[in-house]
Design an enzyme around this catalytic site. Structure first.
Site, PDB file in Angstrom:
ATOM      1  N   ASP A  66      -2.702  -5.410   7.927  1.00 50.11           N
ATOM      2  CA  ASP A  66      -2.689  -5.499   6.467  1.00 50.11           C
ATOM      3  C   ASP A  66      -3.485  -4.318   5.938  1.00 50.11           C
ATOM      4  O   ASP A  66      -4.707  -4.247   6.130  1.00 50.11           O
ATOM      5  CB  ASP A  66      -3.315  -6.820   6.018  1.00 50.11           C
ATOM      6  CG  ASP A  66      -3.224  -7.048   4.515  1.00 50.11           C
ATOM      7  OD1 ASP A  66      -2.884  -6.088   3.785  1.00 50.11           O
ATOM      8  OD2 ASP A  66      -3.490  -8.180   4.066  1.00 50.11           O
ATOM      9  N   SER A 143       7.445   9.979  -2.458  1.00 48.79           N
ATOM     10  CA  SER A 143       8.512   9.708  -3.412  1.00 48.79           C
ATOM     11  C   SER A 143       8.581  10.860  -4.390  1.00 48.79           C
ATOM     12  O   SER A 143       7.554  11.459  -4.732  1.00 48.79           O
ATOM     13  CB  SER A 143       8.222   8.408  -4.167  1.00 48.79           C
ATOM     14  OG  SER A 143       9.087   8.256  -5.281  1.00 48.79           O
ATOM     15  N   TYR A 156       3.230   2.908 -10.621  1.00 51.10           N
ATOM     16  CA  TYR A 156       3.810   3.307  -9.337  1.00 51.10           C
ATOM     17  C   TYR A 156       3.725   4.817  -9.165  1.00 51.10           C
ATOM     18  O   TYR A 156       3.296   5.317  -8.114  1.00 51.10           O
ATOM     19  CB  TYR A 156       5.263   2.842  -9.245  1.00 51.10           C
ATOM     20  CG  TYR A 156       5.951   3.328  -7.999  1.00 51.10           C
ATOM     21  CD1 TYR A 156       5.710   2.716  -6.772  1.00 51.10           C
ATOM     22  CD2 TYR A 156       6.822   4.410  -8.034  1.00 51.10           C
ATOM     23  CE1 TYR A 156       6.321   3.175  -5.618  1.00 51.10           C
ATOM     24  CE2 TYR A 156       7.435   4.873  -6.888  1.00 51.10           C
ATOM     25  CZ  TYR A 156       7.185   4.250  -5.685  1.00 51.10           C
ATOM     26  OH  TYR A 156       7.787   4.716  -4.541  1.00 51.10           O
ATOM     27  N   LYS A 160       1.733   7.242  -6.386  1.00 52.94           N
ATOM     28  CA  LYS A 160       2.388   8.242  -5.547  1.00 52.94           C
ATOM     29  C   LYS A 160       1.882   9.653  -5.843  1.00 52.94           C
ATOM     30  O   LYS A 160       1.819  10.494  -4.948  1.00 52.94           O
ATOM     31  CB  LYS A 160       3.908   8.150  -5.720  1.00 52.94           C
ATOM     32  CG  LYS A 160       4.516   6.900  -5.098  1.00 52.94           C
ATOM     33  CD  LYS A 160       4.242   6.848  -3.595  1.00 52.94           C
ATOM     34  CE  LYS A 160       4.953   5.680  -2.930  1.00 52.94           C
ATOM     35  NZ  LYS A 160       4.752   5.664  -1.463  1.00 52.94           N
TER      36      LYS A 160
END
EC number: 1.1.1.62
Length: 328
Positions: A66, A143, A156, A160
């Site tokens: 994790d 990304s 998000y 990134k």
């Protein structure tokens, strides 16, 4: 000859799963893969894929890891029986989609913890040994959403963008250590990656203004179109990871698709950012006169147009997958 030991985070589905079984089933039989998952109860799909590709015995093992827990990361490292990791793939990630003011604080914190701090935890656990040995490769699932801002992907993209800075800084440092770090810059991918944290359209409207609500539905419609036209299969993306892994002189960035490169070049060519902001707005929303913008804010209720744009099931629609150009 000793096999290349690969450890991959986030292997319950999507890119991580497909990369793990691709390497484990490679005809060269040169890889030993440790596929890690936050919850080992979710490993069923991984083993189904491994059986389908006839992965040889001993080529694939699963470990609990994790990325939100440094003790879990350390425990996984200790269970690597070879005592080393030659290739580390930091792939675990979360998505978050919606108007910024509609996002819960816990959801925001979770994305940053997994995508940014989680990656740091994994690197802190495995990089020191690579540096001591003077060899190793690190592949990070990036990304194009980390290279250009995308509306309604604010948090998000922030996570990134942070990975870009982290990895680029490390790549500069690692050159004399014989450790190579590469970002695999993905566009939209057919995975179950996106966590839909928004509720019904009415709940979204309660947390934002009517104009932003309409814009969100415009974005969802655009997102679905881009996804239909440009989404890649995770198997295709896994091959780009393999290219980076095998490159004699790996570069910092590998792009899984060229579709978004013109926008990226525009962003680089104009440091002020104005050209990119205008172009992306037109790409997603089209040209909306200022008068119409004001009218949307003044109007009452969502009206039929909101659902007509993307359909009543747009929020939380699994077909959306990743946001356009922002998969992992």
């Amino acid at each position: 000859m000793a096999r290349t030991v690969v450890l991959i985070t986030g292997c319950s589905s999507g890119i991580g799963l497909h990369l793990a079984v691709r390497l484990a089933s490679d005809p060269s039989q040169s890889f030993k893969v440790y596929a890690t998952l936050r919850d080992l109860k979710t490993q069923g799909r991984l083993w189904e894929a491994a059986r389908a590709l006839a992965c040889p015995p001993g080529s694939l093992e699963t470990l609990q890891l994790d990325v939100r827990d440094s003790k879990s990361v350390a425990a996984a490292r200790e269970r690597v029986t070879e005592g080393r990791v030659d290739v580390l793939v930091c792939n675990a990630g979360l998505g978050l989609l919606g108007p910024l003011e509609a996002l819960g604080e816990d959801a925001v914190a979770s994305v940053l913890d997994v995508n940014v701090v989680g990656t740091v935890r994994v690197l802190q656990a495995f990089l020191p040994d690579m540096k001591r040995r003077g060899s190793g490769r690190v592949l990070v699932t990036g990304s194009v959403g980390g290279l250009m801002g995308l509306p309604f992907n604010d948090v998000y993209c922030a996570s990134k963008f942070a990975l870009e800075g982290l990895c680029e800084s490390l790549a500069v440092l690692l050159l004399p250590f014989g450790v190579h770090l590469s970002l695999i810059e993905c566009g939209p991918v057919h995975t179950a990656f996106m966590e839909k944290v928004l509720g019904s359209p009415e709940e979204v409207l309660d947390r934002t203004d009517i104009h932003t609500f309409h814009r969100f539905y415009q974005y969802l419609a655009h997102s679905k179109q881009v996804f239909r036209e440009a989404a890649q299969n995770p198997e295709e993306v896994a091959e780009v990871f393999l290219t980076a892994l095998r490159a004699p002189k790996p570069t910092l960035r590998y792009f899984t698709t060229e579709r978004f490169l013109p926008l990226l070049r525009m962003r680089l060519d104009d440091p002020s950012g104005s050209n990119y902001v205008t172009a992306m707005h037109r790409e997603v929303f089209g040209d909306v006169p200022a008068k119409a913008e004001a009218g949307a804010e003044a109007g009452g209720g969502a009206g039929p147009g909101a659902e007509d744009e993307a359909g009543p099931s747009a929020v939380g629609d699994p077909e959306l997958g990743d946001p356009p150009a922002a998969p992992q």
